[in-house]
Write an enzyme that holds these catalytic residues in place. Structure first.
Site, PDB file in Angstrom:
ATOM      1  N   HIS A 233      13.630  45.678 -62.579  1.00 40.79           N
ATOM      2  CA  HIS A 233      14.953  45.190 -62.969  1.00 40.79           C
ATOM      3  C   HIS A 233      14.887  44.043 -63.964  1.00 40.79           C
ATOM      4  CE1 HIS A 233      19.176  45.497 -63.100  1.00 40.79           C
ATOM      5  NE2 HIS A 233      19.219  44.180 -63.067  1.00 40.79           N
ATOM      6  N   TYR A 237      16.244  42.920 -68.339  1.00 44.12           N
ATOM      7  CA  TYR A 237      16.743  41.678 -68.965  1.00 44.12           C
ATOM      8  C   TYR A 237      15.758  41.154 -70.004  1.00 44.12           C
ATOM      9  CZ  TYR A 237      20.266  42.217 -65.506  1.00 44.12           C
ATOM     10  OH  TYR A 237      21.280  42.768 -64.775  1.00 44.12           O
ATOM     11  N   HIS A 384      23.690  55.827 -67.989  1.00 50.44           N
ATOM     12  CA  HIS A 384      23.791  54.353 -67.900  1.00 50.44           C
ATOM     13  C   HIS A 384      22.715  53.686 -68.749  1.00 50.44           C
ATOM     14  CE1 HIS A 384      23.795  50.283 -66.304  1.00 50.44           C
ATOM     15  NE2 HIS A 384      22.565  50.443 -65.840  1.00 50.44           N
ATOM     16  N   PHE A 385      21.475  54.157 -68.617  1.00 53.78           N
ATOM     17  CA  PHE A 385      20.480  53.381 -69.358  1.00 53.78           C
ATOM     18  C   PHE A 385      20.482  53.681 -70.851  1.00 53.78           C
ATOM     19  CE2 PHE A 385      17.211  56.317 -67.251  1.00 53.78           C
ATOM     20  CZ  PHE A 385      16.768  56.969 -68.389  1.00 53.78           C
ATOM     21  N   HIS A 386      21.108  54.808 -71.227  1.00 54.96           N
ATOM     22  CA  HIS A 386      21.228  55.004 -72.672  1.00 54.96           C
ATOM     23  C   HIS A 386      22.321  54.123 -73.276  1.00 54.96           C
ATOM     24  CE1 HIS A 386      18.509  58.503 -72.224  1.00 54.96           C
ATOM     25  NE2 HIS A 386      18.164  58.121 -73.433  1.00 54.96           N
ATOM     26  N   ARG A 449      18.603  63.988 -62.178  1.00 61.31           N
ATOM     27  CA  ARG A 449      17.769  63.528 -63.279  1.00 61.31           C
ATOM     28  C   ARG A 449      16.318  63.875 -62.969  1.00 61.31           C
ATOM     29  NH1 ARG A 449      16.675  57.028 -62.537  1.00 61.31           N
ATOM     30  NH2 ARG A 449      15.438  57.399 -64.386  1.00 61.31           N
ATOM     31  N   ARG A 450      15.432  63.558 -63.897  1.00 61.78           N
ATOM     32  CA  ARG A 450      13.993  63.792 -63.736  1.00 61.78           C
ATOM     33  C   ARG A 450      13.650  65.257 -63.481  1.00 61.78           C
ATOM     34  NH1 ARG A 450      14.072  58.761 -60.169  1.00 61.78           N
ATOM     35  NH2 ARG A 450      13.176  57.148 -61.455  1.00 61.78           N
TER      36      ARG A 450
HETATM   37 FE1  HAS Z   1      21.114  48.943 -65.065  1.00 58.26          FE
HETATM   38  C1  HAS Z   1      19.575  51.514 -63.337  1.00 58.26           C
HETATM   39  C2  HAS Z   1      22.697  47.953 -62.217  1.00 58.26           C
HETATM   40  C3  HAS Z   1      22.470  46.239 -66.737  1.00 58.26           C
HETATM   41  C4  HAS Z   1      18.926  49.462 -67.661  1.00 58.26           C
HETATM   42  N1  HAS Z   1      19.576  50.248 -65.431  1.00 58.26           N
HETATM   43  C5  HAS Z   1      19.109  51.242 -64.604  1.00 58.26           C
HETATM   44  C6  HAS Z   1      18.027  51.936 -65.237  1.00 58.26           C
HETATM   45  C7  HAS Z   1      17.808  51.317 -66.444  1.00 58.26           C
HETATM   46  C8  HAS Z   1      18.802  50.267 -66.556  1.00 58.26           C
HETATM   47  C9  HAS Z   1      16.743  51.646 -67.469  1.00 58.26           C
HETATM   48  O1  HAS Z   1      22.557  48.539 -59.210  1.00 58.26           O
HETATM   49  C10 HAS Z   1      17.287  53.151 -64.681  1.00 58.26           C
HETATM   50  C11 HAS Z   1      16.000  52.796 -64.023  1.00 58.26           C
HETATM   51  C12 HAS Z   1      15.324  54.063 -63.538  1.00 58.26           C
HETATM   52  O2  HAS Z   1      14.639  54.709 -64.344  1.00 58.26           O
HETATM   53  O3  HAS Z   1      15.510  54.438 -62.386  1.00 58.26           O
HETATM   54  N2  HAS Z   1      22.393  47.432 -64.578  1.00 58.26           N
HETATM   55  C13 HAS Z   1      22.926  47.205 -63.363  1.00 58.26           C
HETATM   56  C14 HAS Z   1      23.797  46.040 -63.413  1.00 58.26           C
HETATM   57  C15 HAS Z   1      23.730  45.564 -64.693  1.00 58.26           C
HETATM   58  C16 HAS Z   1      22.833  46.428 -65.414  1.00 58.26           C
HETATM   59  C17 HAS Z   1      24.593  45.463 -62.290  1.00 58.26           C
HETATM   60  N3  HAS Z   1      20.792  48.050 -66.848  1.00 58.26           N
HETATM   61  C18 HAS Z   1      21.450  46.955 -67.345  1.00 58.26           C
HETATM   62  C19 HAS Z   1      20.914  46.610 -68.633  1.00 58.26           C
HETATM   63  C20 HAS Z   1      19.906  47.516 -68.894  1.00 58.26           C
HETATM   64  C21 HAS Z   1      19.846  48.404 -67.762  1.00 58.26           C
HETATM   65  C22 HAS Z   1      21.398  45.448 -69.470  1.00 58.26           C
HETATM   66  C23 HAS Z   1      19.007  47.637 -70.070  1.00 58.26           C
HETATM   67  C24 HAS Z   1      18.986  46.828 -71.069  1.00 58.26           C
HETATM   68  N4  HAS Z   1      21.155  49.625 -63.160  1.00 58.26           N
HETATM   69  C25 HAS Z   1      21.840  49.055 -62.133  1.00 58.26           C
HETATM   70  C26 HAS Z   1      21.556  49.780 -60.890  1.00 58.26           C
HETATM   71  C27 HAS Z   1      20.659  50.787 -61.206  1.00 58.26           C
HETATM   72  C28 HAS Z   1      20.425  50.674 -62.635  1.00 58.26           C
HETATM   73  C29 HAS Z   1      22.067  49.521 -59.551  1.00 58.26           C
HETATM   74  C30 HAS Z   1      20.016  51.799 -60.245  1.00 58.26           C
HETATM   75  C31 HAS Z   1      20.750  53.075 -60.201  1.00 58.26           C
HETATM   76  C32 HAS Z   1      20.022  54.056 -59.323  1.00 58.26           C
HETATM   77  O4  HAS Z   1      20.551  54.364 -58.250  1.00 58.26           O
HETATM   78  O5  HAS Z   1      18.925  54.525 -59.668  1.00 58.26           O
HETATM   79  C33 HAS Z   1      24.447  44.320 -65.207  1.00 58.26           C
HETATM   80  O6  HAS Z   1      23.526  43.439 -65.809  1.00 58.26           O
HETATM   81  C34 HAS Z   1      25.547  44.654 -66.160  1.00 58.26           C
HETATM   82  C35 HAS Z   1      26.384  43.439 -66.507  1.00 58.26           C
HETATM   83  C36 HAS Z   1      27.096  43.629 -67.809  1.00 58.26           C
HETATM   84  C37 HAS Z   1      28.373  43.370 -68.056  1.00 58.26           C
HETATM   85  C38 HAS Z   1      28.934  43.670 -69.415  1.00 58.26           C
HETATM   86  C39 HAS Z   1      29.233  42.419 -70.251  1.00 58.26           C
HETATM   87  C40 HAS Z   1      29.702  42.831 -71.613  1.00 58.26           C
HETATM   88  C41 HAS Z   1      29.344  42.235 -72.772  1.00 58.26           C
HETATM   89  C42 HAS Z   1      29.861  42.803 -74.057  1.00 58.26           C
HETATM   90  C43 HAS Z   1      31.065  42.061 -74.530  1.00 58.26           C
HETATM   91  C44 HAS Z   1      31.677  42.755 -75.707  1.00 58.26           C
HETATM   92  C45 HAS Z   1      32.238  42.118 -76.766  1.00 58.26           C
HETATM   93  C46 HAS Z   1      32.845  42.932 -77.879  1.00 58.26           C
HETATM   94  C47 HAS Z   1      32.302  40.655 -76.883  1.00 58.26           C
HETATM   95  C48 HAS Z   1      29.282  42.807 -67.033  1.00 58.26           C
HETATM   96  C49 HAS Z   1      28.483  41.037 -72.809  1.00 58.26           C
HETATM   97  C50 HAS Z   1      34.279  43.108 -77.533  1.00 58.26           C
HETATM   98  C51 HAS Z   1      35.124  43.547 -78.648  1.00 58.26           C
HETATM   99  C52 HAS Z   1      36.282  44.206 -78.478  1.00 58.26           C
HETATM  100  C53 HAS Z   1      37.111  44.505 -79.646  1.00 58.26           C
HETATM  101  C54 HAS Z   1      36.744  44.678 -77.143  1.00 58.26           C
END
Ligand code: HAS
Length: 564
Positions: A233, A237, A384-386, A449-450
């Site tokens: 995890h 980050y 999700h991860f894409h 998957r997988r």
């Molecule tokens: Fe994830 C699985 C939970 C973030 C990557 N994640 C994965 C896997 C990968 C991955 C590679 O809880 C698969 C691993 C595998 O092979 O099995 N993930 C989270 C959570 C977050 C999260 C809570 N993941 C990421 C990030 C990744 C990433 C970042 C890569 C870089 N993830 C999970 C969980 C799994 C998981 C479970 C397991 C699932 C399973 O069962 O296998 C958090 O960090 C997300 C928080 C993000 C936000 C978004 C903030 C938005 C921002 C953009 C603002 C936009 C602006 C533009 C300013 C709250 C900062 C706006 C403009 C306008 C005009 C509207």
């Protein structure tokens, strides 16, 4: 320190150009990153066609072999080399040229990483390690695959310590001053990485290598998966934080304003250091052998790690609004029209942010205990991860490439490159939208998957997965094809930037970093031992007892399996 002095101090530390040998180091890392990218994306293209039953691989090439190469080359190799190239550039620019020691140690790190990469790739290509990038036990690869991985990690540690050494020597020369924001963020990311890797190094050295070389007969599966996710995890980050560095530091500069809040930015990074590690169980929510209490605790901590991302979103909106108003934008959304849409180096980062909105929401869904039961091990997670690593992180890295390569080579980003870059980021967004939406929908319907292509015995439920506009493998393949073409365009852009004409006297090839005012930032934020201490406490609280329990059941291990 008053604001003026702080800003002057900050300016003093930002040297305008990076020394030639430091450029060479950074550029070499970026070149290796793109070599891995080229092969990794080709593997991605093959995958979508196999899953769609459009092509059949020759007997000597296996789907899982390609899937392993795709994951390892893109998620591990491309990202890590690129991140180090970015760090070298920014650290040399903001803290001054590297000493001979720092440079030599960094090159040693680079060579160890590269040796590890070569060994790992040879193992995958020769069909000795089709275990995917997560190399879950009890799958068992050739022992040299794990040796390659270990060398890769050790190489990153050597390079990481070289950069930390550079920072420490700057701090000694500037007693009492906060370091420039870029350096602070780099050091936080490196500390996070070094602590995170302890888990993967432990499982590789003490579990996989002894199993693969036949020194032990069995492996404790639960323990190895726990140690992997302790690393897995924070790994995400390690990818995300360099992208956030670009958002915090480059976006305001492009918009002509300062970093919104130096203390907010530093606090966000410290929160990542604290909360990104003790959360690995959210990948194991359905795994047996871990008591629900520990899964629940880590779920709560997972929700804590969402906060710094929300702070980052807030900070970005603030920067957009401030610059928009300065340029005469009116009303609630007036700023929107004032953003520099024609500048592809901004557009790429903006689209990256946009993708992270559904990406982050998906993460929150995954982290929710009951919802994880629905999506775990389905194509949803692949979707999700894409739209986390494959779009927000990757597209930020593309935007950075459009600055970094010209800056490091001294060859301006040509008009042709800009035009191609515009097509590249738009096609990448389109391809990613199609592919990841199909993956999310297919996953929700239950597609696992997988797995390679299968009709699941023609089962009724399985047939419904492929009926809709989005819920079918053709959409996924169309998206994948657009992505591949876009990736090849990116390679062309990189090559053009590497060999184009050198800048003339009048042309300035810059690497833009915004000013950040640290005058009201608490010094406490840079007291590393406090934060490392709290991080260690959280890790022990979240992991000590469950790991002790898993060790207690050591005798019930599994023998290794080679399923390919
Ligand atoms: Fe994830 C699985 C939970 C973030 C990557 N994640 C994965 C896997 C990968 C991955 C590679 O809880 C698969 C691993 C595998 O092979 O099995 N993930 C989270 C959570 C977050 C999260 C809570 N993941 C990421 C990030 C990744 C990433 C970042 C890569 C870089 N993830 C999970 C969980 C799994 C998981 C479970 C397991 C699932 C399973 O069962 O296998 C958090 O960090 C997300 C928080 C993000 C936000 C978004 C903030 C938005 C921002 C953009 C603002 C936009 C602006 C533009 C300013 C709250 C900062 C706006 C403009 C306008 C005009 C509207």
């Amino acid at each position: 320190m008053n604001t003026e002095t702080a800003l002057r101090d900050q300016k003093l530390t930002i040297t305008d150009s990076v020394a030639k040998p430091d450029r060479k180091l950074a550029l070499t890392n970026i070149n290796v990153a793109y070599a891995a990218f080229l092969v990794g994306t080709l593997c991605g293209l093959l995958q979508v066609f196999i899953r769609n039953d459009a092509i059949q691989l020759p007997a000597w090439l296996d789907y899982y072999q390609i899937l392993t190469a795709h994951g390892v080359l893109l998620a591990l190799v491309f990202t890590t080399y690129f991140i180090f190239g970015f760090f070298y550039t920014g650290m040399s620019k903001t803290l001054g040229s590297f000493s001979d020691n720092v440079r030599m140690t960094s090159w040693i790190g680079f060579f160890v990483m590269t040796l590890g990469t070569i060994i790992t790739v040879i193992m995958i290509v020769s069909g000795e390690a089709s275990v995917l990038y997560t190399f879950y036990a009890p799958l068992q690869a050739n022992g040299f695959f794990y040796i390659g991985l270990a060398l890769f990690v050790v190489g990153t540690w050597i390079s990481g310590f070289a950069l930390i050494g550079h920072y420490v020597s700057w701090k000694k020369r500037h007693k009492g001053s906060l370091s420039p924001l870029f350096a602070f963020m780099t050091v936080t990311t490196l500390i996070l990485w070094i602590i995170a890797c302890l888990g993967v190094v432990a499982t590789v050295l003490f579990q996989f290598i002894p199993l693969a070389f036949g020194w032990v007969d069995t492996i404790n599966v639960g323990l190895s998966r726990t140690l992997f996710w302790y690393f897995g995890h924070p790994l995400v980050y390690f990818w995300l934080l360099p992208a956030y560095m670009a958002w915090y530091l480059i976006v305001p500069k492009l918009l002509g304003v300062n970093v919104f809040s130096d203390s907010l930015a530093r606090l966000a990074f410290i929160l990542f250091l604290l909360f990104s590690i003790p959360v690995g169980f959210h990948h194991q929510a359905v795994d047996p052998g871990i008591d629900h209490f520990w899964k629940f605790l880590q779920t709560v901590l997972t929700f804590m790690v969402i906060i710094p991302s929300l702070m980052t979103a807030f900070s970005m909106f603030a920067v957009f609004e401030i610059s928009g108003r300065e340029k005469g934008g009116k009303g609630l959304f007036g700023w929107f029209t004032k953003l520099p849409w024609r500048d592809v180096r901004f557009l790429s980062l903006f689209l990256a942010m946009l993708f992270f909105i559904p990406g982050g929401i998906g993460g929150i869904i995954n982290a929710s205990f009951q919802l994880n039961e629905v999506v775990h091990n389905t194509l949803w997670v692949v979707g999700h991860f894409h739209i986390t690593v494959g779009a927000p992180v990757a597209m930020t890295f593309y935007g950075l490439t459009f600055w970094l390569v010209p800056y490091l080579t001294g060859r301006p980003f040509s008009r042709l490159a800009k035009k191609l870059a515009l097509i590249q980021v738009i096609t990448w967004s389109l391809g990613m939208f199609l592919m990841s939406t199909a993956q999310h929908v297919l996953g929700l319907l239950g597609a696992p998957r997988r797995t390679a292509f299968t009709e699941y015995g023609g089962h009724e439920a399985a047939l419904t997965w492929f009926d809709g506009i989005f819920s079918n493998h053709v959409t996924m393949a169309v998206g994948g094809t657009i992505l591949f073409l876009s990736a090849m365009l990116l390679i062309v852009i990189v090559v053009i930037s590497l060999v184009g004409p050198k800048a003339t006297e009048e042309e300035i090839v810059e690497f833009p970093l915004a000013e950040s005012d640290p005058s009201s930032t608490p010094k406490l934020l840079e007291k590393w031992w406090v934060w490392i201490g709290i991080a260690a406490f959280l890790i022990i609280a979240a992991y000590a007892i469950p790991i002790a329990e898993l060790l207690h059941h050591m005798e019930s291990g599994s023998r290794g399996f080679r399923t390919w």
